[in-house]
Structure formats: structure tokens, C-alpha cells
Design a protein around this motif. Structure first.
Motif, PDB file in Angstrom:
ATOM      1  N   MET A   1      27.032  37.295  -1.424  1.00 54.15           N
ATOM      2  CA  MET A   1      25.587  37.356  -1.577  1.00 54.15           C
ATOM      3  C   MET A   1      24.961  35.982  -1.365  1.00 54.15           C
ATOM      4  O   MET A   1      25.566  34.967  -1.662  1.00 54.15           O
TER       5      MET A   1
ATOM      6  N   HIS B   1      19.946  39.347   4.005  1.00 55.27           N
ATOM      7  CA  HIS B   1      19.386  40.688   3.891  1.00 55.27           C
ATOM      8  C   HIS B   1      17.866  40.618   4.010  1.00 55.27           C
ATOM      9  O   HIS B   1      17.282  39.569   3.755  1.00 55.27           O
TER      10      HIS B   1
ATOM     11  N   SER C   1      15.609  41.642   2.026  1.00 57.29           N
ATOM     12  CA  SER C   1      14.904  41.212   0.818  1.00 57.29           C
ATOM     13  C   SER C   1      15.101  39.722   0.555  1.00 57.29           C
ATOM     14  O   SER C   1      14.257  39.098  -0.087  1.00 57.29           O
TER      15      SER C   1
ATOM     16  N   GLU D   1       9.662  44.696   2.084  1.00 61.02           N
ATOM     17  CA  GLU D   1      10.104  43.973   0.885  1.00 61.02           C
ATOM     18  C   GLU D   1       9.110  42.901   0.440  1.00 61.02           C
ATOM     19  O   GLU D   1       9.194  42.408  -0.679  1.00 61.02           O
TER      20      GLU D   1
ATOM     21  N   ILE E   1      19.234  61.233  -7.521  1.00 59.71           N
ATOM     22  CA  ILE E   1      19.182  60.190  -6.499  1.00 59.71           C
ATOM     23  C   ILE E   1      17.942  60.407  -5.633  1.00 59.71           C
ATOM     24  O   ILE E   1      17.371  59.484  -5.088  1.00 59.71           O
TER      25      ILE E   1
ATOM     26  N   VAL F   1      15.305  57.512  -5.233  1.00 56.97           N
ATOM     27  CA  VAL F   1      15.372  56.821  -6.515  1.00 56.97           C
ATOM     28  C   VAL F   1      14.922  55.362  -6.410  1.00 56.97           C
ATOM     29  O   VAL F   1      14.416  54.803  -7.375  1.00 56.97           O
TER      30      VAL F   1
ATOM     31  N   VAL G   1      12.635  53.400  -9.159  1.00 57.65           N
ATOM     32  CA  VAL G   1      12.978  52.176  -9.870  1.00 57.65           C
ATOM     33  C   VAL G   1      11.779  51.229  -9.883  1.00 57.65           C
ATOM     34  O   VAL G   1      11.452  50.622 -10.902  1.00 57.65           O
ATOM     35  N   ASP G   2      11.093  51.143  -8.744  1.00 58.97           N
ATOM     36  CA  ASP G   2       9.903  50.292  -8.683  1.00 58.97           C
ATOM     37  C   ASP G   2       8.825  50.768  -9.659  1.00 58.97           C
ATOM     38  O   ASP G   2       8.175  49.960 -10.316  1.00 58.97           O
TER      39      ASP G   2
ATOM     40  N   ARG H   1       9.758  49.843 -13.230  1.00 61.23           N
ATOM     41  CA  ARG H   1       9.553  48.417 -13.446  1.00 61.23           C
ATOM     42  C   ARG H   1       8.062  48.080 -13.597  1.00 61.23           C
ATOM     43  O   ARG H   1       7.665  47.369 -14.519  1.00 61.23           O
TER      44      ARG H   1
ATOM     45  N   ASP I   1      28.529  44.420   5.910  1.00 58.36           N
ATOM     46  CA  ASP I   1      27.456  43.661   5.300  1.00 58.36           C
ATOM     47  C   ASP I   1      27.431  44.003   3.805  1.00 58.36           C
ATOM     48  O   ASP I   1      26.601  44.782   3.356  1.00 58.36           O
ATOM     49  N   LEU I   2      28.404  43.437   3.052  1.00 53.82           N
ATOM     50  CA  LEU I   2      28.646  43.938   1.704  1.00 53.82           C
ATOM     51  C   LEU I   2      27.822  43.264   0.624  1.00 53.82           C
ATOM     52  O   LEU I   2      27.667  42.049   0.625  1.00 53.82           O
ATOM     53  N   VAL I   3      27.325  44.042  -0.319  1.00 54.28           N
ATOM     54  CA  VAL I   3      26.760  43.487  -1.546  1.00 54.28           C
ATOM     55  C   VAL I   3      27.655  43.973  -2.669  1.00 54.28           C
ATOM     56  O   VAL I   3      27.812  45.176  -2.875  1.00 54.28           O
ATOM     57  N   THR I   4      28.303  43.047  -3.359  1.00 51.49           N
ATOM     58  CA  THR I   4      29.215  43.429  -4.442  1.00 51.49           C
ATOM     59  C   THR I   4      28.874  42.654  -5.707  1.00 51.49           C
ATOM     60  O   THR I   4      28.133  41.677  -5.664  1.00 51.49           O
ATOM     61  N   VAL I   5      29.407  43.100  -6.833  1.00 53.37           N
ATOM     62  CA  VAL I   5      29.277  42.326  -8.072  1.00 53.37           C
ATOM     63  C   VAL I   5      30.658  42.173  -8.690  1.00 53.37           C
ATOM     64  O   VAL I   5      31.575  42.927  -8.366  1.00 53.37           O
TER      65      VAL I   5
ATOM     66  N   MET J   1      29.606  40.085 -14.544  1.00 47.33           N
ATOM     67  CA  MET J   1      28.165  39.855 -14.349  1.00 47.33           C
ATOM     68  C   MET J   1      27.360  40.616 -15.399  1.00 47.33           C
ATOM     69  O   MET J   1      27.679  41.744 -15.756  1.00 47.33           O
TER      70      MET J   1
ATOM     71  N   VAL K   1      20.193  43.134  -8.760  1.00 45.76           N
ATOM     72  CA  VAL K   1      20.795  43.198  -7.421  1.00 45.76           C
ATOM     73  C   VAL K   1      20.566  44.584  -6.803  1.00 45.76           C
ATOM     74  O   VAL K   1      20.126  44.701  -5.656  1.00 45.76           O
TER      75      VAL K   1
ATOM     76  N   GLU L   1      18.317  46.730  -7.531  1.00 45.96           N
ATOM     77  CA  GLU L   1      16.893  46.918  -7.286  1.00 45.96           C
ATOM     78  C   GLU L   1      16.472  46.161  -6.025  1.00 45.96           C
ATOM     79  O   GLU L   1      15.732  46.687  -5.187  1.00 45.96           O
ATOM     80  N   LYS L   2      16.956  44.932  -5.917  1.00 40.97           N
ATOM     81  CA  LYS L   2      16.552  44.091  -4.794  1.00 40.97           C
ATOM     82  C   LYS L   2      16.979  44.692  -3.461  1.00 40.97           C
ATOM     83  O   LYS L   2      16.212  44.702  -2.502  1.00 40.97           O
ATOM     84  N   TYR L   3      18.210  45.189  -3.406  1.00 44.15           N
ATOM     85  CA  TYR L   3      18.724  45.687  -2.136  1.00 44.15           C
ATOM     86  C   TYR L   3      18.571  47.206  -1.998  1.00 44.15           C
ATOM     87  O   TYR L   3      19.150  47.797  -1.089  1.00 44.15           O
TER      88      TYR L   3
ATOM     89  N   VAL M   1      23.306  54.059  -9.503  1.00 45.21           N
ATOM     90  CA  VAL M   1      21.924  53.664  -9.794  1.00 45.21           C
ATOM     91  C   VAL M   1      21.382  54.294 -11.076  1.00 45.21           C
ATOM     92  O   VAL M   1      20.528  53.725 -11.735  1.00 45.21           O
TER      93      VAL M   1
END
Lengths: 448, 448
Positions: free
Chosen positions: A1, A32, A34, A66, A230, A247, A251-252, A255, B207-211, B215, B223, B225-227, B247
Motif C-alpha cells: 500500500m 490507486h 483514491s 474519489e 453486499i 455496500v 458505508v459512505d 460515515r 494490484d493488491l491491497v492487503t492488511v 493492524m 482501508v 472504505e478508501k478502496y 465488509v
């Protein structure tokens, strides 16, 4: 990331300054959408436009979605209508496209719509623009996959393959009859795991959760949250499928709703961020402060009513802040519990009367303990029994009053369809201040 | 959709009273799990147990997950360990199972784990129990579908079909190498739309987003939410796939986080609802009220310092509530903006010093307008220039001070890794009250 650092931004600004497009593209390539949108907070509009024109059309669309509403408006003003239509709107999901076009002035909207190449996309956007942005209709998109209940699985899979060209991600396949009435849902998993001899109607789930387009967006969020969905299909009043809500939009909403309540409780109207202009921040806050100020002037008049007593016994003034603060604190606590209960719908069952009774019990316990503490403090500190009695009895009364008042006001506001979160924040503190002071000074006349 | 009405509950209670299992089952059959869970607020534990034992094991598991933590604990206490293990835990997703078992005492945990029939499930749960519940590890589940990057699409689809028997819903297929290192993601859509000649590694998204499992859950939520993700893979420090977070769990985190901030701002600790017991509600609120009370006693001492001046000019007392309230209001507004900025990470770039400067500009504008208003009010109302000067100058100073104080405190708390939301609520109001009063009374000595 990717993590946005000061060094990265400085380097990027330098690259933009010398207009090194190759290097700039190389720097933002691994990001990305965002992340690129986040950059906009740290660079100028000119710099942003330079970057923007380097992106390919799909990425540019994603970044546009975004962006903050304010930033997006500025950027779009700096671009011609046909570029906006062809480069961005054509590639966007219909709900995002409608949101962005909906933010523009009507004249600009028509101009852009007339430049969209794909007539179906333009039609979808025009349909979606009719719905209010805070409703299910305003959140929904037209990109969904629908199959006929009577089809066999191979036909269904073939159709899904065809339709999915226009849809970014598929979560469910919706099943309709010949009149487009929603009959069931097919989780994508079933397309892979079900033998091909079945008909769609035999394996679809008929246990439907749907919403109608005029439902409030906070209610839609509550439904999705409650049933852990979802995506949710939107149907019209006779059950025809007209869209789907995913979904991520929900989420937005969750928030934003939470932020709005929090801001109202803190005496801030409008959706503001610390990056907004001084003028906007002031506009969001000054009205509440003026209410507080008027409350203070009113409190001064209440104190004026008892000027004689206060003049003879100046020690009474020392406990004015204590009484005022405690009324405010208890009132806000009580309101907050009710506001949250109303927001999460946990208050629905069981009447308001019971809530007030329960709040009264909590208040009694708190009031008794607080009054006892202040009785002991003033007894040992002040050596003035009239004062000790006045302060402890009035603290007890003020806590009880503030609890009932704080519980009742949001319930009443809600009954009249006014946002109950308005009850928290400066309004309830101010009202409690004044009434609490009156109680205190009135009780003091009984002892002094 | 089902709507819970008083009539429905009354009818259901009657049916349970005469122990009419057939009729009761008929009544709850059309309900979703979360609707049945909602019923629990309105019926007794005995009634709930009667209903619970009518449900089939899958539905009973789903209801158990949807229940409030308190209700669930009570219900589980009333059931034997082997029933819990075999009827519910065996059927549950591993993350839900671990959450529920994690709520129990250690002895009970071991007892239940020993009764689970599926050794793999028991092992997964035991693994998950090692992670703190507020981390990615505590949120993740072991139910994911993983395929090898080297496989051909038909092998991949065959494997997905096999693995999906254990997984309720599939959103993505994860692609790993021979060492289980995560290499890419395959959206389910690709399984249907990609021709069978391809290899997995040629069509996967890299194009991975991982945690990582340690965390914080609020960061995980940010994360996702952002992506705009539906699920996120969890990998260990060398990149091996160990779980996935969906989610729906993230939505819960966002909701809880927002509620917690709101409650802290309102002076309520602990996660309480209006349906909680009087004792729990009192415990969540009394500590803050005692802080407020101590603040009030302190304020009384400050007023005592200036007793001479107050005794000679009792009119000064009239504006004590105004000054105290305005300091509190401005302080909360300033803190709220900073707290929200920190929560949504929009404050990261740009130093604290700039924030304070900007807050100062807003405060200047507000302070000037408020001081002007109170100047005019007191000028025409009071006919006492010393008072007019004292009140307007000290209001100006108090507003500026409160803004700086309100901005600084959450930034300082955050620096020391303390939840900045603690700064809002009674603490900041109380501190502002006291300092504001001191400023007011000190300035009064200059004019009187």
C-alpha cells in the motif's frame, strides 16, 4: 500500500513544475485512484489539472469519483463539457455519473448529457437525476445483471457473461419474470456450483430484501447493515427491478450520518472539515455561538431577578458555574442516549414514557450521589448550612430536571420529524443553564 | 420485509405461553435471522429459549450472531456446552465462532472447543482466538477460496466449486503460489467471463491491497472504505495468506467507532444503549459528572479569589454563566473538528502548527462578532461602561483561548496515543469554564 509522504509530494511538485510528464506518470502509476485523489489536498488546482490530463480515461474517472465534492467542482469547471462527457462520464457507473452531473448547474448538465456518446448511458443518467440524492433512487445504479426465472442455467450463464461486459463487479444476479418483476436472487457462487440441468427459478433464493426508490438513504443503510448485504435491489411500487445499491455507497452514508450527528452535538452545522475555508468554518459555527450568547444574556437576566439575594449573599455566586455546568452535562448525556437509540432504531418498541421513567431512575441515582458529594464538600469547606442545603438540594433538582428535559426534547423533535440530534449541543446546554440557574436561585430564597 | 409490531409480539407471547410450538414456528418462519434477534428485546429469557430450541441449527447460529452481546451471553449460559458446540459453532463462519467463544470464560471455551466435531473448524477457531478482537486478526475469518497461480482456468473453477461448499458467500478468489504467498486476486466475474484456455496467473489482478493481522480494526475499516472493497485479504509478515475480512464486519466497526466518539463527546464511557440496566447506565455516566462536579467546586474557588470584587459589584456575577458557557461551546467546536480530522486521517499532511493558526483565524472572526454583539447588548441594557468593557473584552479573550485550547488538547492526546475524542465532552468544557472565569474576573479587576 502507498503512503503519502511530504517527500513524495515535494518531488512530485518539482516534476510538475518542470512539466516532466513521463516522470510524473511514472510516479503516480503505482497509485490507486483514491491515493491520487488524496494528492489533491496537497497540490494546487493547476498542478492537479496537469496530473489529471496524464491519466487514462478509466483512471481519471475513478479519481474524479474519489475527489472531495469541492475539489471536483473546481476541477470540472476548468474542463470543457465534451471532454467531461467523453473522457469521464461515458466510462462511469451510472450512479456515480448521476451524482457528479447532479452537482452541476442545470445548463451545464444538459450540455454534458448531449455530448455523451452512449445513448443508453445518457438515458440511465437522466432517469437517475430525477431522484433526490438522499434517497435510495439517488444512490442506486443501473448496472446490474438480470436473468429470466424460466431460463436454464447454461442460458443464464451465457447471458451473465454477455451482460457483465458493462458491469465492473458482480455480486448477485437478479432474477425477473417477463414483466421485469423481481422474483429472486442468484448468488454468483451458484453459477459455478450448480449443475447445468437446473432452471434458474429452482435454485434462486426467493427470500428477498428490497427497497423502494423513495426510501431515505439512512434507512437503506440500516437495512443493508441489518441483513449484512453486499448489494440490495431497488424495485418500484409494483415490484419491477429498477436498480441496485452497493455496500460501498452505504458505508459512505453511515460515515456521513455519524459525522453529522457528532457535529450537531458539538455545535457545528454543515459538513465541514478542517481543510475548509475560514469563512465556511465560521458560517458553520457562529450561529450556534450566537444562540449560546443569547442564552447567556438570558441567564444574566435570570440572575438579575435575584439580584437582591445575590447582593446580600455573594457566596451564592460562587456555585453558579457548578449548577449551570451540571445541568448541561446531564442534559447532553440524556439526549445523546436517546439520539443514538433513535438513529439505530433500537427505541422503536416500548413507549417514550418508559424511556423517561428509566432515565429518571438513572438520574435519581446520579443526582443522589452528586448531591451527597457536594453536601459533604460544602459542609466541611464552607461552614454555612444555608449554602450547603441550597447547593445540594438544587443540584439534586437540576440533575433530575436536566435528565427529563434532555430525554424529552429529542423524542419531541423526532415526533415532529425534526432531526433529534439538534437537541444535543449548545441548544440543550443553554436551555439547561438558564432553567438550572432559576431552580438554584429560587431554592436559595427558601434558605437565605 | 418484516416489521415488528406490538400486536405481533403480544400474539407471539401468547403462543409461547401455551407452548404451541407449531404455531410459534409458523410465526417466526418468514423472519430473517436479524429480525428474530430483534425479538429478544421484547421477550423474556425463558420465552427466548423456547423459540431458540425450535429453530434449525443454521438459523439458530445466524440468530446467535445477530444478538446483542449481553443477550447472547445470557442465552448461552442457559445452554449446555455440547449443544452450543454441535448445534451452533460447527455451522458458523470461523470469525463469528471465534468472536462468540472469545466472549466466554476460558474454562467454558475449552469445554466447547473439545465438543466441536470438525477438527479443522476447532483449529481455525483456536488460531483466531490468539488475536486481539480489535485487530485485523480478530476480525478475519478462515473461510476463503484460494487457488494456485499456475493452474489453468478449468482446474481453478473445479477447485472453486469444491472449496465453496464450506463458504457461505464468495466475493473474490485469492491466488497464491506453492508457499501460500498471496500473488493476486481473481474477481468472481472472471470465472464466468474468461475463456478456459487461460492460466490463473494471466488473468488475476496483481494490484493488491492487503492488511496484516496486527493492524487496528479502525485502520482496516479506513482501508476498506478508501478502496471501496467488499473483502480484504489478511497476510502475515512474509506475505502468506492467513484470512479474509468482509465488509459487513467493517460496517460494524465504522458504526461502533462513530458511536464511541459521539458518546465520549457527550460524556458517556462504555458502549451503552438505552435498553441497558440502570446500574450500567449510571456507571457509564457518573464518572464524567463527578469530573464536572470537581470542576464546579474548582470554579467556586476561582470565584472565591475575587470575592471582594464580586461583593462590591454583584452585577459581575450576572455574566458568569455567559462566559463559562461560551468558553465551553467554542472549545467543543474546535475539538470536534480536530477529532474528526484525526479519525478520517485528513489531518495527516500539514503540521499541527498550521491547524492552530487556522483555528485561530476562525476564532478571531467569531470572537470579534460575539464581542461586538455583547458590547452593544450591554451598552444599551446596562449603562455601565466598566461592565460593558469587562464583558466584551473577556468574551473576546475567552473565545480565542478556548479555540486554541480545544484544538491543542486533542492533538496532544493523539501524540501520546490517547484517544483524542476524550478531549471533547465534559473534560474540555470544565477546563474551559474554570480558565474562562479566571480570565473574566481578572479582566474585571482592571475596570472596576
Amino acid at each position: 500500500m502507498f503512503e503519502l509522504t511530504k517527500e513524495y509530494i515535494e518531488e512530485l511538485k518539482e516534476v510538475i513544475l518542470v512539466e516532466d510528464a513521463v516522470k510524473a506518470l511514472e510516479m503516480i502509476e503505482p497509485l490507486h485512484a483514491s491515493d491520487i485523489a488524496d494528492l489533491y489536498d496537497s497540490i494546487s488546482l493547476e498542478e492537479a489539472r496537469f496530473l489529471y490530463l496524464l491519466l487514462d480515461s478509466e483512471m481519471a474517472s475513478d479519481v474524479l469519483i474519489e475527489l472531495d465534492e469541492d475539489d471536483r467542482k473546481k476541477l470540472l469547471k476548468a474542463l470543457p463539457s465534451d471532454v467531461i462527457a467523453k473522457q469521464f462520464i461515458d466510462n462511469m457507473e451510472s450512479d456515480d455519473a448521476a451524482d457528479i452531473i447532479g452537482e452541476m448547474e442545470e445548463e451545464r448538465q444538459e450540455e454534458i448529457l448531449s455530448h455523451i456518446g452512449d445513448v443508453e448511458q445518457a438515458g440511465d443518467i437522466l432517469d437517475l437525476l430525477h431522484y433526490h440524492e438522499d434517497t435510495a433512487g439517488g444512490m442506486m445504479g443501473k448496472e446490474y445483471i438480470a436473468v429470466n426465472a424460466e431460463w436454464s442455467m447454461p442460458t443464464c450463464i451465457e447471458e451473465v457473461r454477455k451482460q457483465s461486459e458493462d458491469v465492473k463487479e458482480i455480486y448477485y444476479v437478479y432474477v425477473v419474470d417477463d414483466d421485469n418483476i423481481l422474483k429472486g436472487v442468484l448468488p454468483l457462487k451458484k453459477l459455478i456450483t450448480t449443475p447445468s440441468v437446473s432452471k434458474v427459478k429452482h435454485i434462486m433464493m426467493t427470500d428477498l430484501v428490497t427497497v423502494q426508490p423513495d426510501m431515505d438513504n439512512e434507512e437503506v443503510a440500516a437495512v443493508i447493515e441489518k441483513y449484512d448485504l453486499i448489494a440490495i435491489p431497488v424495485v418500484d411500487s409494483i415490484g419491477r427491478l429498477i436498480g441496485r445499491i452497493t455496500v460501498d455507497d452505504v458505508v459512505d452514508v453511515i460515515r456521513e450520518e455519524a459525522e453529522k450527528d457528532y457535529q450537531l452535538a458539538s455545535g457545528i452545522t454543515d459538513d465541514v472539515e478542517s481543510s475548509d475555508s475560514v469563512a465556511k468554518l465560521t458560517r458553520a459555527r457562529l450561529p450556534w455561538l450566537l444562540i449560546g450568547l443569547m442564552g447567556g444574556v438570558f441567564a444574566a437576566q435570570v440572575l438579575g431577578l435575584f439580584e437582591g439575594n445575590l447582593g446580600e449573599h455573594p457566596i451564592l455566586a460562587a456555585f453558579v458555574p457548578l449548577i449551570a455546568a451540571m445541568g448541561g452535562n446531564v442534559g447532553i448525556q440524556s439526549s445523546a442516549i436517546v439520539v443514538q437509540g433513535l438513529a439505530s432504531n433500537t427505541l422503536e418498541i416500548g413507549g417514550s414514557f418508559q424511556k423517561i421513567l428509566k432515565e429518571l431512575s438513572v438520574a435519581m441515582v446520579n443526582a443522589f450521589i452528586l448531591a451527597l458529594v457536594i453536601y459533604l464538600v460544602t459542609y466541611f469547606w464552607m461552614d454555612d448550612m444555608a449554602l450547603t442545603h441550597t447547593v445540594s438540594i438544587s443540584l439534586f433538582s437540576v440533575v433530575i430536571f436536566a435528565a427529563v428535559f434532555g430525554t424529552t426534547i429529542p423524542l419531541v423533535l423526532n415526533r415532529f420529524k425534526i432531526d433529534p440530534a439538534l437537541a444535543t449541543g449548545p441548544f440543550i446546554t443553554t436551555a439547561n443553564d438558564i432553567i438550572g440557574l432559576f431552580i438554584y436561585l429560587y431554592i436559595s430564597t427558601l434558605f437565605f
